[in-house]
Design a protein around this motif. Sequence first.
Motif, PDB file in Angstrom:
ATOM      1  N   ARG A 151      34.982  33.088  46.212  1.00  0.00           N
ATOM      2  CA  ARG A 151      34.578  34.499  46.108  1.00  0.00           C
ATOM      3  C   ARG A 151      33.911  34.733  44.760  1.00  0.00           C
ATOM      4  NH1 ARG A 151      39.056  38.766  47.381  1.00  0.00           N
ATOM      5  NH2 ARG A 151      39.873  38.217  45.319  1.00  0.00           N
ATOM      6  N   LEU A 167      32.157  33.932  49.830  1.00  0.00           N
ATOM      7  CA  LEU A 167      32.396  35.343  50.110  1.00  0.00           C
ATOM      8  C   LEU A 167      31.865  36.141  48.930  1.00  0.00           C
ATOM      9  CD1 LEU A 167      33.709  37.611  51.803  1.00  0.00           C
ATOM     10  CD2 LEU A 167      35.851  37.134  50.603  1.00  0.00           C
ATOM     11  N   GLU A 178      43.793  41.473  50.636  1.00  0.00           N
ATOM     12  CA  GLU A 178      43.959  40.096  50.155  1.00  0.00           C
ATOM     13  C   GLU A 178      44.912  39.317  51.065  1.00  0.00           C
ATOM     14  OE1 GLU A 178      41.414  39.885  48.318  1.00  0.00           O
ATOM     15  OE2 GLU A 178      42.231  39.313  46.359  1.00  0.00           O
ATOM     16  N   LEU A 181      43.030  38.351  54.135  1.00  0.00           N
ATOM     17  CA  LEU A 181      42.070  37.295  53.821  1.00  0.00           C
ATOM     18  C   LEU A 181      42.752  35.935  53.744  1.00  0.00           C
ATOM     19  CD1 LEU A 181      39.046  36.818  52.951  1.00  0.00           C
ATOM     20  CD2 LEU A 181      39.879  36.953  50.592  1.00  0.00           C
ATOM     21  N   ASP A 184      43.889  34.982  57.357  1.00  0.00           N
ATOM     22  CA  ASP A 184      42.781  34.688  58.271  1.00  0.00           C
ATOM     23  C   ASP A 184      42.165  33.321  58.001  1.00  0.00           C
ATOM     24  OD1 ASP A 184      43.214  37.128  59.430  1.00  0.00           O
ATOM     25  OD2 ASP A 184      41.500  38.125  58.479  1.00  0.00           O
ATOM     26  N   HIS A 185      42.166  32.919  56.732  1.00  0.00           N
ATOM     27  CA  HIS A 185      41.556  31.639  56.364  1.00  0.00           C
ATOM     28  C   HIS A 185      42.591  30.532  56.173  1.00  0.00           C
ATOM     29  CE1 HIS A 185      37.431  33.151  55.912  1.00  0.00           C
ATOM     30  NE2 HIS A 185      37.973  34.250  55.429  1.00  0.00           N
ATOM     31  N   LYS A 203      45.631  39.924  44.584  1.00  0.00           N
ATOM     32  CA  LYS A 203      45.668  38.562  45.123  1.00  0.00           C
ATOM     33  C   LYS A 203      46.952  37.843  44.738  1.00  0.00           C
ATOM     34  CE  LYS A 203      42.662  36.844  41.407  1.00  0.00           C
ATOM     35  NZ  LYS A 203      41.299  36.369  41.097  1.00  0.00           N
TER      36      LYS A 203
END
Length: 245
Positions: A151, A167, A178, A181, A184-185, A203
């Motif tokens: 990111r 990203l 966060e 994210l 999902d990954h 985060k």
Amino acid sequence: MLTVLILGGTGEARRLAAALPPGLRVVTSLAGRVTQPVLPPGEVRVGGFGGAARLAAYLPAERVDIVVDATHPFAARMSGNAAEAAATTGVPLLVLRRPGWTERPGDRWHRVPDLPAAAVGVAGADRVFLTTGRQGLSAFAHLTRPWFLVRSVDPPEPPTPPRMATLLDRGPFTVAGETALLRDHAIEVLVTKDSGGGMTVAKLTAARDLGLRVVMVDRPPLPPGAVTVPTVEAALEHLLGAGAA
């Protein structure tokens, strides 16, 4: 009119420029590494000085009365140049550095001294969220096993890791965002710098809640003898008390 030079690029630098009284000439210098920076009020110059010697020449030419180093905690080269230029010219230097982060119950932090050490720390992982900035990706470019989610505000330039998704985003971020994210990954490890500030909270909180390992890159040391304050309010008190207004 007294002149304050703020070496900026952080939220603290922008808030300080906005809070200084109108009787001052406030000049904020930005490195120019972000294509669309958030500009502070007052005069703004974009682009580096080209080293300590050129900064030392700039200070008397612009009649700068005090320098405030409010750069990113990892902008070690600029901080070193500012300290050297201030010592050469006798212009007072104030360093504004927000506090770093400390571990809380539930955190799984592994502290490392620099980005190459961080690369060693994630070499055996499969999925890594890398939030150390686009300019440090070369330290991870030799790793072939991990898949990296990177990111950054602007697109990264090579060398970069061979297995990577980018990203492009700018904070502030939320804990809910966060957490989603990371889930999902299917992230296993978060790599970040100990830069402090509100953007880091989300985060780290999400990683704590999910039980993820965090590789935390320690800050470079400040120049010896630097007068340092942790907040914009403390910087204002120092500047006004020193007669900058």
